[in-house]
Motif scaffolding. Structure first.
Motif, PDB file in Angstrom:
ATOM      1  N   ALA A   1      40.294  27.097  11.294  1.00 37.45           N
ATOM      2  CA  ALA A   1      40.257  27.021  12.751  1.00 37.45           C
ATOM      3  C   ALA A   1      39.316  28.114  13.256  1.00 37.45           C
ATOM      4  CB  ALA A   1      41.655  27.208  13.329  1.00 37.45           C
TER       5      ALA A   1
ATOM      6  N   LEU B   1      37.243  29.725  16.648  1.00 34.20           N
ATOM      7  CA  LEU B   1      37.322  29.811  18.103  1.00 34.20           C
ATOM      8  C   LEU B   1      36.086  30.499  18.662  1.00 34.20           C
ATOM      9  CD1 LEU B   1      41.028  30.967  18.619  1.00 34.20           C
ATOM     10  CD2 LEU B   1      40.112  28.649  18.855  1.00 34.20           C
TER      11      LEU B   1
ATOM     12  N   ARG C   1      39.340  28.785  24.863  1.00 34.61           N
ATOM     13  CA  ARG C   1      38.410  28.907  23.746  1.00 34.61           C
ATOM     14  C   ARG C   1      38.033  27.504  23.272  1.00 34.61           C
ATOM     15  NH1 ARG C   1      38.503  33.098  25.675  1.00 34.61           N
ATOM     16  NH2 ARG C   1      38.780  35.156  24.741  1.00 34.61           N
TER      17      ARG C   1
ATOM     18  N   GLU D   1      37.696  25.291  20.244  1.00 37.74           N
ATOM     19  CA  GLU D   1      38.235  25.322  18.887  1.00 37.74           C
ATOM     20  C   GLU D   1      37.652  24.198  18.048  1.00 37.74           C
ATOM     21  OE1 GLU D   1      42.675  25.799  17.383  1.00 37.74           O
ATOM     22  OE2 GLU D   1      42.239  23.697  17.853  1.00 37.74           O
TER      23      GLU D   1
ATOM     24  N   GLU E   1      37.551  19.002  17.685  1.00 39.23           N
ATOM     25  CA  GLU E   1      36.739  19.944  18.459  1.00 39.23           C
ATOM     26  C   GLU E   1      37.120  19.810  19.926  1.00 39.23           C
ATOM     27  OE1 GLU E   1      32.653  18.412  17.601  1.00 39.23           O
ATOM     28  OE2 GLU E   1      33.873  16.814  16.729  1.00 39.23           O
TER      29      GLU E   1
END
Length: 202
Positions: free
Chosen positions: A96, A98, A108, A110, A122
């Motif tokens: 993951a 960010l 954020r 991600e 996404e």
């Protein structure tokens, strides 16, 4: 007769970076919230023409037969991630990553990537440590106020529905005996509409 002075050539577009990527996000969100998206574009100091150019360049990168993988593309456009860590989804483990999004400081972007670099998901999520919205009724679900995960938790058990485009998600949920459908673009809430109640079985 005086010859006309030729117009100067248009300046070459600069590197495609975080500001241009945000214009791409707004282009898709404008399908639901054109006024919010236009205000955000102005805050970025970009013209409609610059937004169209950013979207054109992004689509060219995505569709190019010589394009790098999606994860490499995000790293190239957004730079090094703010954070990266391992995450288990069921029996599968992914990475993951960010990135900050200046338009939404509390969010954020991600990207969930498989070990081979393939991108599984996404979208926009709440930043670690940031306080999310208080969601107690459908009236609290204002445009751009919540993410997919936040709505799903607040109105559990929410049921995912097929999105109408690759960057869109939908959730079906019931509140006060009224069914609703929440629609998201890049994981950010765009609108909530009442749905027809399911027919009762005899």
């Amino acid at each position: 007769m005086t010859a006309r002075t030729p117009a100067p050539p248009a300046p070459a577009p600069g590197p495609f970076g975080p500001a241009a990527f945000q214009l791409v996000l707004l282009r898709r969100m404008a399908d639901f919230q054109p006024e919010l998206a236009e205000d955000a574009r102005r805050r970025l100091g970009a013209s409609p023409a610059e937004q169209r150019e950013a979207n054109k360049r992004w689509q060219a990168m995505v569709r190019s037969p010589r394009a790098r993988g999606a994860l490499a593309r995000y790293r190239s456009v957004l730079g090094p991630p703010e954070s990266a860590g391992r995450r288990a989804i069921g029996d599968l483990e992914c990475e993951a990553l960010l990135w900050p999004v200046p338009l939404w400081p509390e969010l954020r972007f991600e990207v969930l990537a498989a070990p081979d670099g393939a991108v599984w998901n996404e979208w926009l999520v709440r930043a670690p440590g940031a306080r999310g919205p208080v969601l107690e009724s459908p009236q609290d679900l204002l445009p751009w106020s919540a993410t997919v995960d936040e709505v799903a938790r607040a109105f559990a058990p929410a049921r995912p529905l097929e999105g109408t485009a690759p960057t869109r998600w939908r959730l079906a949920f019931t509140a006060r005996e009224q069914p609703y459908v929440a629609e998201f673009t890049y994981g950010l809430l765009q609108r909530v509409t009442p749905a027809e109640p399911a027919p009762r079985t005899p």
